[in-house]
Design an enzyme around this catalytic site. Sequence first.
Site, PDB file in Angstrom:
ATOM      1  N   LYS A 255       0.898  -1.199  -0.060  1.00 34.29           N
ATOM      2  CA  LYS A 255       0.114   0.079   0.029  1.00 34.29           C
ATOM      3  C   LYS A 255       0.448   1.443   0.029  1.00 34.29           C
ATOM      4  O   LYS A 255       2.198   1.259   0.559  1.00 34.29           O
ATOM      5  CB  LYS A 255      -1.076   0.166   0.892  1.00 34.29           C
ATOM      6  CG  LYS A 255      -0.087   0.147   2.259  1.00 34.29           C
ATOM      7  CD  LYS A 255       0.214   1.790   3.077  1.00 34.29           C
ATOM      8  CE  LYS A 255       1.125   1.288   4.384  1.00 34.29           C
ATOM      9  NZ  LYS A 255       2.015   2.146   4.568  1.00 34.29           N
TER      10      LYS A 255
ATOM     11  N   ASP B 184      -3.000  -1.920   9.767  1.00 37.47           N
ATOM     12  CA  ASP B 184      -2.731  -1.742   8.368  1.00 37.47           C
ATOM     13  C   ASP B 184      -3.357  -3.573   8.063  1.00 37.47           C
ATOM     14  O   ASP B 184      -3.150  -3.419   6.805  1.00 37.47           O
ATOM     15  CB  ASP B 184      -1.588  -1.868   7.782  1.00 37.47           C
ATOM     16  CG  ASP B 184      -0.993  -0.449   8.112  1.00 37.47           C
ATOM     17  OD1 ASP B 184      -1.788   0.893   8.738  1.00 37.47           O
ATOM     18  OD2 ASP B 184       0.057  -0.349   7.771  1.00 37.47           O
TER      19      ASP B 184
HETATM   20  C1  LIG Z   1       2.385   4.067   9.735  1.00 33.30           C
HETATM   21  C2  LIG Z   1       1.095   2.695   9.350  1.00 33.30           C
HETATM   22  C3  LIG Z   1       0.467   3.715   7.867  1.00 33.30           C
HETATM   23  O1  LIG Z   1      -1.135   3.428   7.020  1.00 33.30           O
HETATM   24  O2  LIG Z   1       1.998   1.751   8.324  1.00 33.30           O
HETATM   25  P1  LIG Z   1       3.192   1.832   8.220  1.00 33.30           P
HETATM   26  O3  LIG Z   1       3.762   2.767   7.200  1.00 33.30           O
HETATM   27  O4  LIG Z   1       4.224   1.707   9.239  1.00 33.30           O
HETATM   28  O5  LIG Z   1       3.203   0.533   7.221  1.00 33.30           O
HETATM   29  C4  LIG Z   1      -0.071   2.349   9.270  1.00 33.30           C
HETATM   30  O6  LIG Z   1      -0.229   3.294  10.944  1.00 33.30           O
HETATM   31  C5  LIG Z   1       0.698   1.906  11.123  1.00 33.30           C
HETATM   32  O7  LIG Z   1      -0.072   0.809  10.850  1.00 33.30           O
HETATM   33  P2  LIG Z   1       0.466  -0.660  11.490  1.00 33.30           P
HETATM   34  O8  LIG Z   1       1.980  -1.166  10.991  1.00 33.30           O
HETATM   35  O9  LIG Z   1      -0.219  -1.831  11.452  1.00 33.30           O
HETATM   36  O10 LIG Z   1       0.658  -0.335  12.929  1.00 33.30           O
HETATM   37  P3  LIG Z   1       0.398  -1.302  14.472  1.00 33.30           P
HETATM   38  O11 LIG Z   1       1.480  -2.991  14.325  1.00 33.30           O
HETATM   39  O12 LIG Z   1      -0.878  -1.273  14.564  1.00 33.30           O
HETATM   40  O13 LIG Z   1       1.334  -0.510  15.903  1.00 33.30           O
HETATM   41  C6  LIG Z   1       2.503  -0.382  15.842  1.00 33.30           C
HETATM   42  C7  LIG Z   1       2.752   1.343  16.207  1.00 33.30           C
HETATM   43  O14 LIG Z   1       2.566   1.698  15.209  1.00 33.30           O
HETATM   44  C8  LIG Z   1       1.997   2.592  16.429  1.00 33.30           C
HETATM   45  N1  LIG Z   1       0.463   3.390  15.600  1.00 33.30           N
HETATM   46  C9  LIG Z   1      -0.048   2.757  14.182  1.00 33.30           C
HETATM   47  C10 LIG Z   1      -1.372   3.197  14.410  1.00 33.30           C
HETATM   48  C11 LIG Z   1      -2.086   3.821  14.909  1.00 33.30           C
HETATM   49  N2  LIG Z   1      -3.501   4.257  14.434  1.00 33.30           N
HETATM   50  N3  LIG Z   1      -1.125   4.872  15.438  1.00 33.30           N
HETATM   51  C12 LIG Z   1       0.105   4.576  16.319  1.00 33.30           C
HETATM   52  O15 LIG Z   1      -0.016   5.216  17.223  1.00 33.30           O
HETATM   53  C13 LIG Z   1       1.775   2.554  17.814  1.00 33.30           C
HETATM   54  O16 LIG Z   1       2.690   3.235  18.456  1.00 33.30           O
HETATM   55  C14 LIG Z   1       1.560   1.021  17.277  1.00 33.30           C
HETATM   56  O17 LIG Z   1       2.499   0.311  18.907  1.00 33.30           O
END
Ligand SMILES: C[C@@](CO)(OP(=O)(O)O)[C@H](O)COP(=O)(O)OP(=O)(O)OC[C@H]1O[C@@H](n2ccc(N)nc2=O)[C@H](O)[C@@H]1O
Length: 309
Positions: free
Chosen positions: A8, A144
């Site tokens: 994504k 995600d």
């Molecule tokens: C930033 C994003 C954007 O789509 O993805 P990536 O770019 O890393 O793939 C997401 O919010 C990442 O989602 P994901 O990687 O599934 O996160 P999770 O395992 O649920 O959470 C990991 C950590 O990210 C932070 N977290 C995640 C989601 C959210 N809405 N708020 C947060 O603060 C928290 O510190 C949590 O402990």
Amino acid sequence: MTVRVPAKVNLQLGVGPIRDDGYHDLVNVFHAVSLFDEVTVEPAAAPEVRVQAAPYSRVSVADVPADQDNLAARAARLVAGRLGVDAHAAIRIRKAIPVAGGMAGGSADAAAALVACARLWDDRDEPVLDRASLVELGAELGSDVPFAVLGGTAVGVGRGERLTPALTRGTFHWVFATADGGLSTPAVYAECDRLRAEEGTEAGGAPAARVSEPLMTALATGDAKGLGAALANDLQPAALALRPSLGRVLDAGRELGAVGALVSGSGPTCAFLAEDEEDAADLAEALDGAGVAAQVLRAYGPVPGATVV
Ligand SMILES: C[C@@](CO)(OP(=O)(O)O)[C@H](O)COP(=O)(O)OP(=O)(O)OC[C@H]1O[C@@H](n2ccc(N)nc2=O)[C@H](O)[C@@H]1O
Ligand SMILES: Nc1ncnc2c1ncn2[C@@H]1O[C@H](COP(=O)(O)OP(=O)(O)O)[C@@H](O)[C@H]1O
């Protein structure tokens, strides 16, 4: 059972206030792109995980756990538990999605394992775990994961797990610049909070994020230039603070004709939108020549979520 699952890019990542559970309230416009991992699941006497780079891919899999901590293995256990079956899976993951790159590769593998294991073990005429249940189950594995089951383009609220499909027209053409070494998602959110505090806004008091209307209009009308202008990522300043070299990558893509440029999610992959397929090919070649990226990849979107092949 083999499932193909897309990466994504976040078209809009609006980060609102931090909640009591440590997650941030988001407006997260997800867009699935044609860069795929493949996850194969077979019944086994004991659980097993193997991870390799997909053929022709230069993904480094060194940091992906090849044990029961792998998100795909956790997904398999979740499905077995939910169905009440005493079954194990041998899981083979072929990765083409950059690891810790802000393209949700781990979430994608978890979504693929959910779909594959449900197909393998939920073999009644009326499956208990239909697609909607798998989307819901995915939220137990990560914010995600539900989107990687669903695919397409969708607006995620809450942690990003409560999804509504978005209306889109046509196909958008993307170029991705990967970086050596990933960025940790929690570290990027923490840096976002720190930067906001420096500017006088405590994380809990940040304003709620709102869906960008120009972005939704550009999606619905297939307007690449409009979409490029509306791309927005509230985590970008934090990713740039932690990895200043990304500024040069974004500048290079803009100078070389991208109609939009941003860090993908928590980074460090940078995403560039081209006006059409031909411009994407030219941009990819020029960006490769500029030597600012570990690897330059092309993809289009939207594409469907985790699909049995
Ligand atoms: C930033 C994003 C954007 O789509 O993805 P990536 O770019 O890393 O793939 C997401 O919010 C990442 O989602 P994901 O990687 O599934 O996160 P999770 O395992 O649920 O959470 C990991 C950590 O990210 C932070 N977290 C995640 C989601 C959210 N809405 N708020 C947060 O603060 C928290 O510190 C949590 O402990
Ligand atoms: N199947 C998997 N593929 C990739 N990473 C995984 C997987 N299972 C667990 N992980 C862990 O999740 C971390 C985040 O990886 P990934 O999902 O690729 O990045 P991002 O959250 O930036 O999109 C990795 O560093 C790795 O330790």
